[in-house]
Write a protein that holds these residues in place. Structure first.
Motif, mmCIF file in Angstrom:
data_model
loop_
_atom_site.group_PDB
_atom_site.id
_atom_site.type_symbol
_atom_site.label_atom_id
_atom_site.label_comp_id
_atom_site.label_asym_id
_atom_site.label_seq_id
_atom_site.Cartn_x
_atom_site.Cartn_y
_atom_site.Cartn_z
ATOM 1 N N SER A 9 0.966 -1.187 -0.036
ATOM 2 C CA SER A 9 -0.078 0.168 0.122
ATOM 3 C C SER A 9 0.643 1.294 0.103
ATOM 4 C CB SER A 9 -1.006 -0.031 1.148
ATOM 5 O OG SER A 9 -0.370 0.038 2.432
ATOM 6 N N GLU A 10 2.061 1.069 0.708
ATOM 7 C CA GLU A 10 3.137 2.372 0.682
ATOM 8 C C GLU A 10 3.290 2.654 -0.655
ATOM 9 O OE1 GLU A 10 5.700 1.389 3.803
ATOM 10 O OE2 GLU A 10 4.151 2.167 5.434
ATOM 11 N N ALA A 43 0.890 4.119 -2.751
ATOM 12 C CA ALA A 43 0.711 5.586 -2.371
ATOM 13 C C ALA A 43 1.603 6.640 -2.651
ATOM 14 C CB ALA A 43 0.543 5.575 -0.713
ATOM 15 N N GLU A 44 2.797 6.028 -2.735
ATOM 16 C CA GLU A 44 4.094 6.816 -3.099
ATOM 17 C C GLU A 44 4.231 7.135 -4.533
ATOM 18 O OE1 GLU A 44 7.431 5.181 -1.116
ATOM 19 O OE2 GLU A 44 6.663 5.714 0.890
ATOM 20 N N SER A 89 1.883 6.519 -6.933
ATOM 21 C CA SER A 89 0.766 6.757 -8.163
ATOM 22 C C SER A 89 0.771 8.134 -8.691
ATOM 23 C CB SER A 89 -0.539 6.745 -7.097
ATOM 24 O OG SER A 89 -0.879 5.484 -6.630
ATOM 25 N N VAL A 95 -5.772 6.567 -6.132
ATOM 26 C CA VAL A 95 -4.857 5.383 -6.025
ATOM 27 C C VAL A 95 -5.631 4.061 -6.646
ATOM 28 C CG1 VAL A 95 -3.630 3.706 -4.423
ATOM 29 C CG2 VAL A 95 -3.657 6.091 -3.862
#
Length: 761
Positions: free
Chosen positions: A705-706, A709-710, A712, A721
């Motif tokens: 997920s990180e 998130a970073e 996208s 996202v």
């Protein structure tokens, strides 16, 4: 090294697709393949004789820590030289034996594939690589045994051999997985340093069972022995190569390779001694009742394999050296006798020992090969068989078990009789009435060369020590006893003399006739073959029952079985993980809007389940879907709400259009089945709910997920996202999904527009 291992696999398709006329003209040159490999492996003999081990490692599956590990040591060298040396003679012999056969090119392809598989097997220092080559030997031998596939007997024999050896392969795979997990390595040489894993505890017993079943099935130990006599349906070169020098000794190789691992296991020796003794005596007795030359050789081969297992079980220094010497002894005389049998059959059209006689006048080189090989099999002095037999008796006498010497003498004189019956009987006695064509030198040269090997190694046994001693050290042996022709006047010499005398007397006075073979067939109802075949029929009945109940073509049954299996797995998980996390959950107060939406959803579900109208049920499902849209809105996911709304709308429309044209609603199940389905559904839903709550209570792994998130916005220039994942990171996947849905929609539309005439309905 990798080229040497793969050479046979690479050339197999070349042989298979070569033109018939080209193969016939160049068939003798095909023997260059095993010959070159033989010379290549001989080049390592100096290093091996000095105690050196040569390792070759190639990357295979780095993520799992598995490589292609090949190892040349004393044991692998011994088998490599047998595989390629006997293989050279078999390739050469085949060029004349199957001359003119329409499938000669295919035969060479199968032979090449088998040789390469055996080379890879004995070189493997990785237990998973060993398993792969082990299975390749089973598959390639299946093709060779069933080569004459127009004959029902050949097909059945091939299937039986594949079934038995394939069954053992499953146990070898279990051994590979289990041993790799317990030791933390797949390298066989590294496992040898962890003897405690193989010697104590319940796990060691399982490992022993897995290994022994694999070895016993491949090396035809009782009660898995019956596939080998049936495999004699194969052409003689196959019988020579597979069943005297290579494949059937793969199980023996496996036992020798892992004997250091199990050296401290209390069950290792007793089990091997017991099964080896039963096999060697049982099969040796069978040779007395067989009149077919191949039949006699088949059972004597089983008996010889039993001797090898028996000696490995004894495990003392004499027994281990006897096992290694006897591997060479048996390969030389048995391969020669098989080739002699092939020549006799090829020229006379029969292998029946009750009618064959006097052939020495027509094929004296073949007769010489038969006499010498028979003498070696009986352990007559000046032949290598004499030294091998003496070592066997030394091994039994040093075991402190008198009965082992008794069964060894019994087996050896029966094997001596079998050698006389095949190697001497067809060539002595009155000449046949009609003249018989002399065999080509291409046919008689290989057995003569093998027979010469029995004589040369018998006269100069020290020539073998350069190969035997390194192999002996690999198997864990210590204090090797030099190979000698003469050990003085002692008990071993007395036993050896008695063995030879008994073999000669038995050959002289035991008269073969079909009635004796008929007599032994009366015991077929209690034979292992019959029992195991009945067991296989039980498996077939179980499979048929399972197919009728679980795989009967009804989709609802498949779904039910899958859901019940998942419920069982989830219950098992929950039993081991108490639901303590429920007390730690933070319950937020419900709002009136959420209560109203959930109530509507609940009523819609009840309405859908008990509705007697398809259209009403579809409408109820639509209400459930729209209620889900509101839940997404409540939890700040408007994009998901819009997606859900769109999909539900389209789904309802499609269902209505399709169901509108179906017949009126029919009640296809009774109340009992509906109650069952209801209970299963409720249980599954409840368990999924508990599982979801457990997942919410776990600390999530945020690496993925990180990353999204970073990345996208930086990589895909998108702030949403989820949309970026669907459109960019999973763009091709999403495109395929859209394509599938479009095709399905076109298909539904086409069905709706279809107008069939009454005659077409």
């Amino acid at each position: 090294m990798i080229a040497a291992v793969l050479a046979g696999f690479i050339l197999a398709p070349v042989f298979a697709f070569s033109k018939k006329i080209l193969v016939e003209k160049t068939a003798k040159l095909f023997a260059l393949l095993p010959l070159i490999l033989f010379v290549y492996f001989v080049s390592f003999s100096g290093q091996v004789a000095s105690g050196e081990v040569v390792d070759f490692t190639y990357s295979w599956v780095p993520s799992l820590g598995i490589d292609l590990n090949f190892r040349i040591d004393g044991l692998s060298t011994l088998f490599l030289l047998l595989i390629t040396g006997v293989g050279t003679l078999v390739f050469f012999y085949t060029s004349n034996y199957l001359k003119g056969h329409e499938k000669l090119s295919r035969f060479y392809a199968y032979l090449s594939l088998f040789m390469a598989s055996m080379i890879g097997l004995v070189l493997s220092d990785n237990v998973f690589l060993l398993f792969i080559f082990w299975e390749l030997t089973s598959i390639s031998s299946f093709f060779l045994i069933g080569f004459n596939n127009t004959q029902e007997g050949s097909r059945k024999s091939a299937i039986t051999a594949l079934a038995i050896t394939g069954f053992g392969g499953l146990f070898l795979l279990s051994f590979a997985i289990f041993s790799g997990g317990l030791t933390g390595t797949s390298r066989i040489s590294e496992m040898a340093e962890m003897t405690e894993v193989f010697s104590s505890g319940t796990s060691s017993v399982l490992l022993l069972i897995f290994l022994l079943v694999a070895a016993f099935t491949k090396s035809a130990q009782f009660p898995f022995h019956f596939w080998l006599p049936g495999a004699m349906k194969a052409p003689t070169p196959v019988s020579t190569y597979l069943h005297s020098a290579t494949m059937v000794k793969a199980g023996v190789f496996l036992l020798l390779r892992f004997s250091p691992h199990f050296s401290l296991n209390e069950w290792w020796s007793p089990v091997l001694i017991l099964f080896g003794a039963i096999t060697m005596v049982y099969a040796a007795i069978h040779t007395l009742f067989r009149t077919d030359m191949k039949g006699v050789l088949a059972y004597s081969t089983i008996s010889a394999l039993g001797i090898l297992v028996f000696l490995i079980g004894l495990g003392n220094s004499y027994a281990l050296s006897a096992a290694l010497v006897f591997i060479v002894v048996h390969a030389l005389y048995k391969a020669a006798l098989f080739l002699v049998t092939g020549i006799v059959d090829h020229k006379t059209g029969t292998r029946d020992l009750t009618v064959l006689s006097g052939l020495r006048s027509f094929m004296w080189p073949v007769a010489i090969a038969g006499f010498v090989s028979a003498a070696s099999s009986a352990g007559i002095p000046l032949f290598i068989g004499f030294i091998g037999k003496d070592l066997i008796y030394e091994g039994t006498l040093h075991s402190a078990m008198i009965w082992t010497t008794v069964v060894a003498v019994l087996t050896n004189f029966l094997l001596g009789y079998a050698g006389f019956a095949v190697g001497i009987k067809p060539f002595t006695g009155p000449k046949p009435e009609k003249s018989i064509a002399k065999p080509s030198a291409v046919l008689w040269f290989p057995p003569v060369l093998l027979a010469a090997g029995s004589l040369v190694f018998g006269l100069f046994p020290g020539l073998l020590e350069g190969i035997i001693i390194p192999a002996y050290e690999v198997t864990g042996g210590q204090d090797f006893h030099p190979l000698k022709i003469w050990h003085g006047f002692n008990l071993v010499l007395l036993l050896s003399g008695c063995t030879i005398l008994l073999a000669i007397l038995l050959y002289r006075f035991w008269k073969l006739n079909p009635e004796k073979e008929t007599f032994i067939s009366r015991f077929d109802p209690i034979a292992p073959k019959t029992i195991l075949l009945k067991a296989s029929l039980l498996f077939e009945k179980m499979a048929a029952f399972w197919t009728r109940t679980a795989q009967n073509g009804h989709l609802r049954n498949y779904v039910l079985i899958i859901i019940v299996a998942l419920i069982t797995a989830l219950i098992y998980h929950l039993i081991g993980s108490p639901l303590t996390y429920l007390d730690q959950l933070i319950w937020t107060p419900l709002e009136w809007g959420e209560v109203v939406v959930v109530s509507i959803m609940f009523v819609a579900i009840i309405f859908t389940v008990f509705s007697k109208s398809r259209l009403a049920a579809v409408a109820g499902l639509g209400v459930v879907g729209y209620a889900m849209c509101f839940i997404f809105v409540f939890f700040s996911a408007p994009d998901l709400a819009m997606t859900q709304f769109t999909i539900d709308t389209l789904t309802v429309i499609l269902f209505v259009l399709v169901l509108y044209r179906l017949p009126p609603y029919l009640k296809l199940t009774n109340n009992r089945l509906r109650i069952r389905d209801g209970v299963v559904s409720l249980a599954f839903g409840a368990l999924i709910t508990l599982l979801a709550l457990e997942v919410m209570n776990e600390s999530p792994a945020r690496l993925i997920s990180e990353f999204y998130a970073e990345s996208s916005y930086l990589k895909a220039k998108g702030k949403n996202v989820v949309n970026v994942i669907l459109v960019d990171f999973r763009g091709i996947d999403t495109l395929i999904e859209i394509t599938v849905l479009s095709i399905a929609a076109i298909g539904v539309f086409g069905l709706l527009k279809l107008r069939l005439k009454k005659s077409e309905k």
